[in-house]
Design a protein around this motif. Structure first.
Motif, PDB file in Angstrom:
ATOM      1  N   GLY A  35      33.549  54.155  36.444  1.00  0.00           N
ATOM      2  CA  GLY A  35      33.082  53.010  35.666  1.00  0.00           C
ATOM      3  C   GLY A  35      34.183  52.154  35.076  1.00  0.00           C
ATOM      4  N   LYS A  36      35.447  52.468  35.386  1.00  0.00           N
ATOM      5  CA  LYS A  36      36.548  51.634  34.885  1.00  0.00           C
ATOM      6  C   LYS A  36      36.769  50.455  35.822  1.00  0.00           C
ATOM      7  N   VAL A  37      37.235  49.356  35.273  1.00  0.00           N
ATOM      8  CA  VAL A  37      37.521  48.162  36.084  1.00  0.00           C
ATOM      9  C   VAL A  37      39.003  47.823  35.975  1.00  0.00           C
ATOM     10  N   TYR A  38      39.624  47.633  37.128  1.00  0.00           N
ATOM     11  CA  TYR A  38      41.024  47.193  37.186  1.00  0.00           C
ATOM     12  C   TYR A  38      41.044  45.770  37.711  1.00  0.00           C
ATOM     13  N   LEU A  39      41.684  44.881  36.956  1.00  0.00           N
ATOM     14  CA  LEU A  39      41.771  43.476  37.351  1.00  0.00           C
ATOM     15  C   LEU A  39      43.072  43.217  38.100  1.00  0.00           C
ATOM     16  N   GLY A  40      43.029  42.248  39.006  1.00  0.00           N
ATOM     17  CA  GLY A  40      44.244  41.851  39.721  1.00  0.00           C
ATOM     18  C   GLY A  40      44.232  40.362  40.002  1.00  0.00           C
ATOM     19  N   CYS A  41      45.430  39.775  40.056  1.00  0.00           N
ATOM     20  CA  CYS A  41      45.561  38.364  40.446  1.00  0.00           C
ATOM     21  C   CYS A  41      46.657  38.265  41.496  1.00  0.00           C
ATOM     22  N   ASN A  42      46.693  37.133  42.206  1.00  0.00           N
ATOM     23  CA  ASN A  42      47.813  36.954  43.135  1.00  0.00           C
ATOM     24  C   ASN A  42      49.068  36.565  42.359  1.00  0.00           C
ATOM     25  N   ILE A  43      50.187  37.046  42.868  1.00  0.00           N
ATOM     26  CA  ILE A  43      51.482  36.831  42.211  1.00  0.00           C
ATOM     27  C   ILE A  43      52.451  36.355  43.292  1.00  0.00           C
ATOM     28  N   GLU A  44      52.790  35.075  43.251  1.00  0.00           N
ATOM     29  CA  GLU A  44      53.653  34.510  44.297  1.00  0.00           C
ATOM     30  C   GLU A  44      55.121  34.581  43.901  1.00  0.00           C
ATOM     31  N   ASN A  45      55.971  34.241  44.869  1.00  0.00           N
ATOM     32  CA  ASN A  45      57.409  34.348  44.671  1.00  0.00           C
ATOM     33  C   ASN A  45      58.106  33.228  45.434  1.00  0.00           C
ATOM     34  N   ALA A  46      59.205  32.731  44.891  1.00  0.00           N
ATOM     35  CA  ALA A  46      59.955  31.646  45.526  1.00  0.00           C
ATOM     36  C   ALA A  46      60.418  32.033  46.927  1.00  0.00           C
ATOM     37  N   ALA A  47      60.604  33.321  47.168  1.00  0.00           N
ATOM     38  CA  ALA A  47      61.008  33.776  48.503  1.00  0.00           C
ATOM     39  C   ALA A  47      59.802  34.052  49.410  1.00  0.00           C
ATOM     40  N   TYR A  48      58.623  33.700  48.919  1.00  0.00           N
ATOM     41  CA  TYR A  48      57.343  33.784  49.645  1.00  0.00           C
ATOM     42  C   TYR A  48      56.907  35.200  50.027  1.00  0.00           C
TER      43      TYR A  48
END
Ligand code: THU
Length: 131
Positions: A35-48
């Protein structure tokens, strides 16, 4: 937790996306059997290439905290964080899901402006590879 709530949490995660290069902001909310929720987002980088997708951020956070049993993931995304339709997971993220989830029962919930669509992982990644 119902799918609607999980999509709302994915929208919250999308707000934390770091996407200065593509402008596409993506959020994910991963629900564990406990029942736990883990959130995530995209994380970009200058080196792609060091960039990471939202779904994998959520999975890697959860797995590194000891979680192994997952029920569903909700995903949302869009240019500048504006949803125009579903934002389906890339193939690499589907394979990461395949590593930790049962294809017939794990649910992939794709949020869109007027609701969501729901698929099993098996539908998203048929004839999948796993050991
Ligand atoms: N992206 C995700 O976060 N998840 C996906 O499954 C597809 C793509 C991100 C990667 C990149 O930061 C941006 O969306 C555009 O490709």
């Amino acid at each position: 937790m119902d799918s609607k709530k999980l999509v709302e949490l994915a929208v919250e995660a999308m707000g934390r996306a770091y996407a200065p290069y593509s402008g596409y902001k993506v959020g994910a909310a991963l629900l564990t059997a406990g029942g736990k929720v883990y959130l995530g987002c995209n994380i970009e980088n200058a080196a792609y290439s060091p960039s990471n997708c939202a779904e994998r951020t959520a999975f890697f956070k959860a797995v590194s905290e000891g979680e192994r049993d997952f029920v569903a993931i909700a995903v949302v995304g869009g240019k500048d964080g504006v949803m125009e339709g579903v934002f389906p997971p890339c193939g690499v993220c589907r394979q990461v899901m395949r590593e930790f989830c049962k294809p017939k029962t794990f649910k992939v919930i794709l949020g869109k402006p007027d609701g969501f669509e729901e698929y099993t992982l098996d539908e998203m990644l048929p004839h999948s590879f796993g050991l």
